[in-house]
Write an enzyme that holds these catalytic residues in place. Structure first.
Site, PDB file in Angstrom:
ATOM      1  N   ASP A  10      43.014  40.825  38.850  1.00  0.00           N
ATOM      2  CA  ASP A  10      42.885  40.078  37.918  1.00  0.00           C
ATOM      3  C   ASP A  10      41.997  40.727  36.493  1.00  0.00           C
ATOM      4  O   ASP A  10      41.114  40.395  36.248  1.00  0.00           O
ATOM      5  CB  ASP A  10      41.838  38.820  38.289  1.00  0.00           C
ATOM      6  CG  ASP A  10      40.842  39.075  38.757  1.00  0.00           C
ATOM      7  OD1 ASP A  10      40.453  40.377  39.166  1.00  0.00           O
ATOM      8  OD2 ASP A  10      39.891  38.296  38.874  1.00  0.00           O
ATOM      9  N   ASP A  14      36.799  46.001  35.440  1.00  0.00           N
ATOM     10  CA  ASP A  14      36.941  47.165  36.771  1.00  0.00           C
ATOM     11  C   ASP A  14      38.386  47.090  37.274  1.00  0.00           C
ATOM     12  O   ASP A  14      38.528  48.085  37.955  1.00  0.00           O
ATOM     13  CB  ASP A  14      35.774  46.858  37.706  1.00  0.00           C
ATOM     14  CG  ASP A  14      35.910  45.166  38.098  1.00  0.00           C
ATOM     15  OD1 ASP A  14      36.319  44.386  37.398  1.00  0.00           O
ATOM     16  OD2 ASP A  14      34.984  45.061  39.211  1.00  0.00           O
ATOM     17  N   ASP A  15      39.055  46.054  37.251  1.00  0.00           N
ATOM     18  CA  ASP A  15      40.373  46.000  37.789  1.00  0.00           C
ATOM     19  C   ASP A  15      41.269  47.042  36.939  1.00  0.00           C
ATOM     20  O   ASP A  15      42.134  47.638  37.548  1.00  0.00           O
ATOM     21  CB  ASP A  15      41.059  44.645  37.429  1.00  0.00           C
ATOM     22  CG  ASP A  15      40.581  43.510  38.270  1.00  0.00           C
ATOM     23  OD1 ASP A  15      40.850  43.190  39.259  1.00  0.00           O
ATOM     24  OD2 ASP A  15      39.424  43.009  37.605  1.00  0.00           O
ATOM     25  N   ASN A  39      39.094  36.311  36.869  1.00  0.00           N
ATOM     26  CA  ASN A  39      38.292  36.629  36.020  1.00  0.00           C
ATOM     27  C   ASN A  39      38.664  36.007  34.514  1.00  0.00           C
ATOM     28  O   ASN A  39      37.632  35.679  33.758  1.00  0.00           O
ATOM     29  CB  ASN A  39      38.404  38.260  35.269  1.00  0.00           C
ATOM     30  CG  ASN A  39      37.562  39.024  36.298  1.00  0.00           C
ATOM     31  OD1 ASN A  39      36.617  38.497  36.927  1.00  0.00           O
ATOM     32  ND2 ASN A  39      38.116  40.069  36.798  1.00  0.00           N
ATOM     33  N   THR A 124      41.881  42.818  44.478  1.00  0.00           N
ATOM     34  CA  THR A 124      40.839  42.938  43.598  1.00  0.00           C
ATOM     35  C   THR A 124      40.308  41.875  42.973  1.00  0.00           C
ATOM     36  O   THR A 124      39.564  41.889  41.745  1.00  0.00           O
ATOM     37  CB  THR A 124      40.720  44.218  42.664  1.00  0.00           C
ATOM     38  OG1 THR A 124      41.710  44.022  41.890  1.00  0.00           O
ATOM     39  CG2 THR A 124      40.956  45.422  43.558  1.00  0.00           C
ATOM     40  N   ASN A 158      26.768  37.472  44.068  1.00  0.00           N
ATOM     41  CA  ASN A 158      26.843  37.435  42.557  1.00  0.00           C
ATOM     42  C   ASN A 158      27.055  36.236  41.678  1.00  0.00           C
ATOM     43  O   ASN A 158      26.680  36.028  40.780  1.00  0.00           O
ATOM     44  CB  ASN A 158      27.506  38.687  41.823  1.00  0.00           C
ATOM     45  CG  ASN A 158      28.806  38.417  41.923  1.00  0.00           C
ATOM     46  OD1 ASN A 158      29.490  37.782  42.513  1.00  0.00           O
ATOM     47  ND2 ASN A 158      29.553  39.670  41.671  1.00  0.00           N
ATOM     48  N   GLU A 164      29.986  35.985  46.564  1.00  0.00           N
ATOM     49  CA  GLU A 164      30.599  37.014  45.340  1.00  0.00           C
ATOM     50  C   GLU A 164      31.754  36.366  44.545  1.00  0.00           C
ATOM     51  O   GLU A 164      32.432  35.586  45.261  1.00  0.00           O
ATOM     52  CB  GLU A 164      31.213  38.288  46.023  1.00  0.00           C
ATOM     53  CG  GLU A 164      31.776  39.241  45.381  1.00  0.00           C
ATOM     54  CD  GLU A 164      33.099  38.960  45.092  1.00  0.00           C
ATOM     55  OE1 GLU A 164      33.669  39.379  43.908  1.00  0.00           O
ATOM     56  OE2 GLU A 164      33.787  38.407  45.913  1.00  0.00           O
ATOM     57  N   PHE A 165      32.000  36.638  43.525  1.00  0.00           N
ATOM     58  CA  PHE A 165      33.041  35.929  42.644  1.00  0.00           C
ATOM     59  C   PHE A 165      34.468  35.802  43.324  1.00  0.00           C
ATOM     60  O   PHE A 165      35.018  34.754  43.314  1.00  0.00           O
ATOM     61  CB  PHE A 165      33.113  36.693  41.274  1.00  0.00           C
ATOM     62  CG  PHE A 165      34.100  36.077  40.409  1.00  0.00           C
ATOM     63  CD1 PHE A 165      33.844  35.004  39.825  1.00  0.00           C
ATOM     64  CD2 PHE A 165      35.328  36.672  40.317  1.00  0.00           C
ATOM     65  CE1 PHE A 165      34.693  34.275  38.695  1.00  0.00           C
ATOM     66  CE2 PHE A 165      36.326  36.025  39.373  1.00  0.00           C
ATOM     67  CZ  PHE A 165      36.158  35.042  38.580  1.00  0.00           C
ATOM     68  N   ASN A 166      35.155  36.899  43.669  1.00  0.00           N
ATOM     69  CA  ASN A 166      36.427  36.939  44.247  1.00  0.00           C
ATOM     70  C   ASN A 166      36.478  35.649  45.440  1.00  0.00           C
ATOM     71  O   ASN A 166      37.740  35.119  45.296  1.00  0.00           O
ATOM     72  CB  ASN A 166      37.078  38.114  44.607  1.00  0.00           C
ATOM     73  CG  ASN A 166      37.003  38.932  43.342  1.00  0.00           C
ATOM     74  OD1 ASN A 166      37.256  38.637  42.251  1.00  0.00           O
ATOM     75  ND2 ASN A 166      37.169  40.307  43.559  1.00  0.00           N
ATOM     76  N   HIS A 239      33.398  47.616  40.183  1.00  0.00           N
ATOM     77  CA  HIS A 239      33.494  47.135  41.484  1.00  0.00           C
ATOM     78  C   HIS A 239      34.867  47.687  42.048  1.00  0.00           C
ATOM     79  O   HIS A 239      34.988  48.069  42.997  1.00  0.00           O
ATOM     80  CB  HIS A 239      33.589  45.607  41.698  1.00  0.00           C
ATOM     81  CG  HIS A 239      32.420  44.984  41.089  1.00  0.00           C
ATOM     82  ND1 HIS A 239      31.325  44.719  42.129  1.00  0.00           N
ATOM     83  CD2 HIS A 239      31.935  44.419  39.938  1.00  0.00           C
ATOM     84  CE1 HIS A 239      30.157  44.230  41.130  1.00  0.00           C
ATOM     85  NE2 HIS A 239      30.707  43.893  39.964  1.00  0.00           N
ATOM     86  N   ASP A 240      35.908  47.181  41.314  1.00  0.00           N
ATOM     87  CA  ASP A 240      37.380  47.267  42.142  1.00  0.00           C
ATOM     88  C   ASP A 240      37.746  48.669  42.459  1.00  0.00           C
ATOM     89  O   ASP A 240      38.669  48.668  43.556  1.00  0.00           O
ATOM     90  CB  ASP A 240      38.057  46.529  41.156  1.00  0.00           C
ATOM     91  CG  ASP A 240      37.712  44.950  41.018  1.00  0.00           C
ATOM     92  OD1 ASP A 240      37.434  44.277  41.981  1.00  0.00           O
ATOM     93  OD2 ASP A 240      38.276  44.440  39.827  1.00  0.00           O
TER      94      ASP A 240
HETATM   95  C1  BDR Z   1      34.555  41.041  41.082  1.00  0.00           C
HETATM   96  O1  BDR Z   1      34.597  39.895  40.146  1.00  0.00           O
HETATM   97  C2  BDR Z   1      35.232  40.353  39.141  1.00  0.00           C
HETATM   98  O2  BDR Z   1      34.450  39.792  38.090  1.00  0.00           O
HETATM   99  C3  BDR Z   1      35.512  41.671  39.118  1.00  0.00           C
HETATM  100  O3  BDR Z   1      36.509  42.331  38.523  1.00  0.00           O
HETATM  101  C4  BDR Z   1      35.617  42.027  40.650  1.00  0.00           C
HETATM  102  O4  BDR Z   1      36.707  42.160  41.134  1.00  0.00           O
HETATM  103  C5  BDR Z   1      33.119  41.364  41.399  1.00  0.00           C
HETATM  104  O5  BDR Z   1      32.448  40.437  41.850  1.00  0.00           O
HETATM  105 CA    CA Z   2      38.542  42.047  39.823  1.00  0.00          CA
END
Ligand code: BDR
Ligand code: CA
Length: 316
Positions: A10, A14-15, A39, A124, A158, A164-166, A239-240
């Site tokens: 997405d 970082d992707d 994202n 990711t 986070n 975590e977001f994903n 991250h990714d």
């Molecule tokens: C993940 O969330 C997204 O914002 C980043 O691309 C990463 O995959 C980190 O928490």
């Molecule tokens: Ca991502």
């Protein structure tokens, strides 16, 4: 041996680096790219993926757009990536065409067309496409070599104190993916928070001197400010690509085998990846969590990939 991967992403700053590492590393064969709402909304992340692939000269890999939104919930755009999902750079007009198939179908077709046990999935973003792919074709669980995903964390969150977001974006999809009996490696925040784009990293990339390197510096500039403003980091965690690095060289990302379940009902813990460190020897365990990152070697891989792609593009 070259590892064949499908990157389900997405982009996302970082992707974008994960795409470059996957295509720029000689030990990886990037066989397909799929996008998922995460994202930012699907149209934005798909446009971003096409633009990054054009910029990086990734022109021979099929890319298809997948799910617009999580199974049950709404997309919550992540401020860390700005309004476009990839603020800080100007994308070139795409010269890469979008595959007309749905992303879930591209995943299924690619895995089913390859010999069993030869394709690794590297998600990711939120896990919506992957969950739907195995609901549609359960035999994928046996056919895929392994799933190495960026998401979750043993000790850190986070998007909430513990999530975590994903994973929190589509916890039901994540639950389906973690419950399936395929090997899953969770490359979570415990390690990706060590993948920091420091001044030294930026200097190394600047020294490459290609337009692609400049593009990456633009991504990192925006990402750094955004992570300062939103999460109080001095340098942004990238991250990714850590998940891609784990496939390239498992010794760069240490793991512990442990049962992992995704919280889907907790009032304060929705999306938490609950990792049972008491049961690391469980015989039926098919999940493992990343615990440590060899950050210097990780950045060596990333810089090398950006260098290769940048030079190949300049020579083309
Ligand atoms: C993940 O969330 C997204 O914002 C980043 O691309 C990463 O995959 C980190 O928490
Ligand atoms: Ca991502």
């Amino acid at each position: 041996m070259t590892r064949k991967i499908i990157l389900d992403c997405d982009p996302g700053h970082d992707d974008a680096i994960a795409l470059m590492l996957a295509h720029g590393n000689p030990d990886i064969d990037l066989v397909a790219v799929t996008t998922v709402g995460g994202n930012a909304f699907l149209d934005k992340v798909t446009r971003n993926a096409l633009g990054v692939m054009t910029m990086a000269g990734i022109t021979d890999v099929p890319i298809a757009a997948g799910c617009t939104r999580p199974l049950l919930r709404q997309v919550e755009e992540a401020a860390e990536h700005g309004e476009s999902g990839l603020d800080g750079v100007v994308l070139p007009p795409p010269t890469v065409a979008l595959d007309p198939r749905h992303g879930v179908d591209l995943i299924i077709d690619t895995v089913m067309a390859a010999p069993p046990g030869t394709i690794t999935l590297v998600p990711t973003g939120p896990l919506t496409n992957i969950a739907l792919a195995i609901r549609q074709r359960p035999e994928l669980v046996d056919r895929v070599q392994e799933v190495v995903l960026m998401g979750g964390g043993v000790h850190v969150g986070n998007w909430s104190p513990v999530a975590e977001f994903n994973i929190k974006t589509d916890p039901e999809a994540a639950r389906i993916v973690f419950e399936a009996a395929w090997p899953v490696t969770m490359v979570g925040l415990d390690v990706t928070h060590q993948a920091l784009a420091t001044d030294q990293v930026n200097d190394r990339i600047a020294a490459l001197g290609t337009p692609l390197a400049e593009f990456v510096l633009g991504l990192f500039r925006f990402f750094r400010q955004a992570y300062r403003d939103t999460q109080g980091f001095d340098f942004p965690p990238v991250h990714d690509p850590v998940a891609v690095a784990r496939v390239i060289d498992p010794s760069i990302v240490s793991v512990v085998r442990a049962p992992i379940v995704v919280e889907t009902v907790g009032e304060h813990t929705l999306g938490m990846t609950v990792t049972d460190l008491r049961r690391t020897a469980a015989a039926d365990c098919h999940t493992q969590a990343a615990t440590a990152l060899a950050a210097d070697r990780f950045w060596d891989l990333v810089v090398d990939a950006i260098d290769r792609l940048g030079k190949a593009k300049t020579d083309a």
